[in-house]
Design a protein around this motif. Sequence first.
Motif, PDB file in Angstrom:
ATOM      1  N   GLY A   1       0.570  -1.234   0.095  1.00 12.47           N
ATOM      2  CA  GLY A   1       0.510  -0.046   0.055  1.00 12.47           C
ATOM      3  C   GLY A   1       0.622   1.603  -0.086  1.00 12.47           C
ATOM      4  O   GLY A   1       0.261   1.857   0.578  1.00 12.47           O
ATOM      5  N   HIS A   2       1.894   1.245  -0.916  1.00 11.90           N
ATOM      6  CA  HIS A   2       2.680   2.517  -1.052  1.00 11.90           C
ATOM      7  C   HIS A   2       2.514   3.277  -1.694  1.00 11.90           C
ATOM      8  O   HIS A   2       3.190   2.101  -3.246  1.00 11.90           O
ATOM      9  CB  HIS A   2       4.330   1.745  -0.077  1.00 11.90           C
ATOM     10  CG  HIS A   2       4.693   1.309   1.565  1.00 11.90           C
ATOM     11  ND1 HIS A   2       5.910   0.623   1.209  1.00 11.90           N
ATOM     12  CD2 HIS A   2       4.358   1.543   2.129  1.00 11.90           C
ATOM     13  CE1 HIS A   2       5.523   0.466   2.512  1.00 11.90           C
ATOM     14  NE2 HIS A   2       4.903   0.300   2.967  1.00 11.90           N
ATOM     15  N   TYR A   3       3.192   4.545  -2.092  1.00 17.26           N
ATOM     16  CA  TYR A   3       2.918   4.894  -3.296  1.00 17.26           C
ATOM     17  C   TYR A   3       4.726   5.183  -4.002  1.00 17.26           C
ATOM     18  O   TYR A   3       4.388   5.928  -4.317  1.00 17.26           O
ATOM     19  CB  TYR A   3       2.601   6.340  -2.516  1.00 17.26           C
ATOM     20  CG  TYR A   3       0.383   5.994  -3.020  1.00 17.26           C
ATOM     21  CD1 TYR A   3      -0.203   6.765  -3.992  1.00 17.26           C
ATOM     22  CD2 TYR A   3       0.142   5.496  -1.687  1.00 17.26           C
ATOM     23  CE1 TYR A   3      -1.384   6.215  -4.110  1.00 17.26           C
ATOM     24  CE2 TYR A   3      -0.917   5.309  -2.124  1.00 17.26           C
ATOM     25  CZ  TYR A   3      -2.406   5.547  -3.137  1.00 17.26           C
ATOM     26  OH  TYR A   3      -3.676   5.152  -3.315  1.00 17.26           O
ATOM     27  N   SER A   4       5.582   4.303  -3.319  1.00 21.38           N
ATOM     28  CA  SER A   4       6.595   4.419  -3.537  1.00 21.38           C
ATOM     29  C   SER A   4       7.796   3.806  -2.557  1.00 21.38           C
ATOM     30  O   SER A   4       7.123   3.079  -2.119  1.00 21.38           O
ATOM     31  CB  SER A   4       7.634   6.341  -2.866  1.00 21.38           C
ATOM     32  OG  SER A   4       9.384   5.410  -3.394  1.00 21.38           O
ATOM     33  N   SER A   5       8.566   2.465  -3.505  1.00 18.94           N
ATOM     34  CA  SER A   5       8.434   1.471  -3.145  1.00 18.94           C
ATOM     35  C   SER A   5      10.302   2.019  -2.501  1.00 18.94           C
ATOM     36  O   SER A   5      10.244   1.051  -1.446  1.00 18.94           O
ATOM     37  CB  SER A   5       9.454   0.771  -4.351  1.00 18.94           C
ATOM     38  OG  SER A   5      10.503   0.974  -5.227  1.00 18.94           O
TER      39      SER A   5
ATOM     40  N   GLY B   1      12.777   2.641  -7.044  1.00 21.65           N
ATOM     41  CA  GLY B   1      12.771   3.122  -8.759  1.00 21.65           C
ATOM     42  C   GLY B   1      10.492   2.885  -8.576  1.00 21.65           C
ATOM     43  O   GLY B   1      10.670   3.023 -10.280  1.00 21.65           O
ATOM     44  N   SER B   2       9.621   2.605  -8.273  1.00 19.47           N
ATOM     45  CA  SER B   2       8.755   2.616  -8.549  1.00 19.47           C
ATOM     46  C   SER B   2       7.738   3.467  -7.570  1.00 19.47           C
ATOM     47  O   SER B   2       8.043   3.787  -6.077  1.00 19.47           O
ATOM     48  CB  SER B   2       8.182   0.909  -8.202  1.00 19.47           C
ATOM     49  OG  SER B   2       6.584   1.292  -8.176  1.00 19.47           O
ATOM     50  N   VAL B   3       7.076   3.948  -8.505  1.00 15.70           N
ATOM     51  CA  VAL B   3       6.249   5.491  -7.525  1.00 15.70           C
ATOM     52  C   VAL B   3       4.336   5.139  -8.522  1.00 15.70           C
ATOM     53  O   VAL B   3       4.664   4.784  -9.219  1.00 15.70           O
ATOM     54  CB  VAL B   3       6.249   6.981  -8.499  1.00 15.70           C
ATOM     55  CG1 VAL B   3       7.655   6.521  -7.621  1.00 15.70           C
ATOM     56  CG2 VAL B   3       6.748   7.123  -9.633  1.00 15.70           C
ATOM     57  N   THR B   4       3.420   5.654  -7.835  1.00 11.93           N
ATOM     58  CA  THR B   4       2.211   5.160  -7.342  1.00 11.93           C
ATOM     59  C   THR B   4       1.293   6.891  -7.490  1.00 11.93           C
ATOM     60  O   THR B   4       1.678   7.024  -6.419  1.00 11.93           O
ATOM     61  CB  THR B   4       1.573   4.550  -7.002  1.00 11.93           C
ATOM     62  OG1 THR B   4       2.769   2.679  -7.012  1.00 11.93           O
ATOM     63  CG2 THR B   4      -0.298   4.092  -7.555  1.00 11.93           C
TER      64      THR B   4
ATOM     65  N   LYS C   1       1.687  15.014  -5.548  1.00  8.89           N
ATOM     66  CA  LYS C   1       0.353  13.252  -5.084  1.00  8.89           C
ATOM     67  C   LYS C   1       0.911  11.882  -4.773  1.00  8.89           C
ATOM     68  O   LYS C   1       0.992  11.731  -3.539  1.00  8.89           O
ATOM     69  CB  LYS C   1      -0.265  12.895  -6.799  1.00  8.89           C
ATOM     70  CG  LYS C   1      -1.284  13.965  -7.502  1.00  8.89           C
ATOM     71  CD  LYS C   1      -1.897  14.242  -6.403  1.00  8.89           C
ATOM     72  CE  LYS C   1      -3.472  12.876  -6.962  1.00  8.89           C
ATOM     73  NZ  LYS C   1      -4.347  12.530  -6.271  1.00  8.89           N
ATOM     74  N   ILE C   2       2.713  11.894  -4.764  1.00  5.03           N
ATOM     75  CA  ILE C   2       2.733  10.929  -3.978  1.00  5.03           C
ATOM     76  C   ILE C   2       3.623  11.146  -3.316  1.00  5.03           C
ATOM     77  O   ILE C   2       2.988  10.487  -1.684  1.00  5.03           O
ATOM     78  CB  ILE C   2       4.762  10.181  -4.863  1.00  5.03           C
ATOM     79  CG1 ILE C   2       4.046   9.776  -6.182  1.00  5.03           C
ATOM     80  CG2 ILE C   2       5.267   9.728  -4.375  1.00  5.03           C
ATOM     81  CD1 ILE C   2       5.415   9.961  -7.370  1.00  5.03           C
TER      82      ILE C   2
ATOM     83  N   GLN D   1       7.842   8.120  -0.242  1.00  5.75           N
ATOM     84  CA  GLN D   1       8.810   8.968   0.029  1.00  5.75           C
ATOM     85  C   GLN D   1       9.712   8.895  -1.477  1.00  5.75           C
ATOM     86  O   GLN D   1      10.035   8.344  -2.326  1.00  5.75           O
ATOM     87  CB  GLN D   1       9.835   7.818   0.742  1.00  5.75           C
ATOM     88  CG  GLN D   1       9.152   8.056   2.298  1.00  5.75           C
ATOM     89  CD  GLN D   1      10.578   6.433   3.077  1.00  5.75           C
ATOM     90  OE1 GLN D   1      11.333   6.444   2.914  1.00  5.75           O
ATOM     91  NE2 GLN D   1       9.800   6.054   4.621  1.00  5.75           N
ATOM     92  N   LEU D   2      10.764   9.555  -1.496  1.00  2.40           N
ATOM     93  CA  LEU D   2      10.687  10.578  -2.726  1.00  2.40           C
ATOM     94  C   LEU D   2      12.587  10.739  -2.185  1.00  2.40           C
ATOM     95  O   LEU D   2      13.055  11.206  -1.447  1.00  2.40           O
ATOM     96  CB  LEU D   2      10.609  11.770  -3.670  1.00  2.40           C
ATOM     97  CG  LEU D   2       9.366  11.312  -4.213  1.00  2.40           C
ATOM     98  CD1 LEU D   2       8.532  12.014  -4.162  1.00  2.40           C
ATOM     99  CD2 LEU D   2       9.237   9.978  -4.783  1.00  2.40           C
ATOM    100  N   PRO D   3      13.986  10.559  -3.027  1.00  5.60           N
ATOM    101  CA  PRO D   3      14.914  10.289  -3.451  1.00  5.60           C
ATOM    102  C   PRO D   3      15.357  11.822  -2.724  1.00  5.60           C
ATOM    103  O   PRO D   3      14.578  12.965  -3.445  1.00  5.60           O
ATOM    104  CB  PRO D   3      15.772  10.475  -4.265  1.00  5.60           C
ATOM    105  CG  PRO D   3      15.271   9.340  -5.100  1.00  5.60           C
ATOM    106  CD  PRO D   3      13.355  10.234  -4.682  1.00  5.60           C
TER     107      PRO D   3
END
Length: 170
Positions: free
Chosen positions: A83-87, A100-103, A145-146, A152-154
């Motif tokens: 259920g994460h919007y980022s791997s 490397g995956s985002v939703t 949105k993420i 989480q993003l870099p």
Amino acid sequence: MSILKINLSEKRAEITAKGVELFDQIVSIPDEIRVDTTDKRTGIQIFMREVGTRNSVFISIHQPSENAQTFAVEKAVRSETLGHYSSQNSEDPYEMKFRGSVTVDFAADKYQASVSGLKGEEDVAVAVILLSLVVGLSVQYIIDKIVEKNGQLPDSFFDKRHYLNAILGL
């Protein structure tokens, strides 16, 4: 916000062209700017899908390794399952779990982009740009949105001096 259904197969050529452009751009960055300790990068694997449907594409750019091909799907499945919007939320390199995956979602529609074959933060950047391309909204909107969904993003995305910030157009 609801958007029209996107047929990813119809976007295959556009996704492929942008994937080639981004891969070539990133790997051509001089070593003094883009430090990469891994052997020569041979390509990327792109897996994009509308979650919960058969609407998906699996695209190889140049010659991605077998690991890259596997990890593109693993990242997507893992983050969706959790259920994460980022791997990146469940990243653990020692357990071979990478970012490397985002939703993003729009009402009932959930679109996911997963990329493997570059450095993790670069995979994420390519995935964000490809999602932006496919849904027709800005990179900044996709990032927002993420983050809104606790993805989480870099850190490099938010550093104005980092080359990925420039590639993202932020």
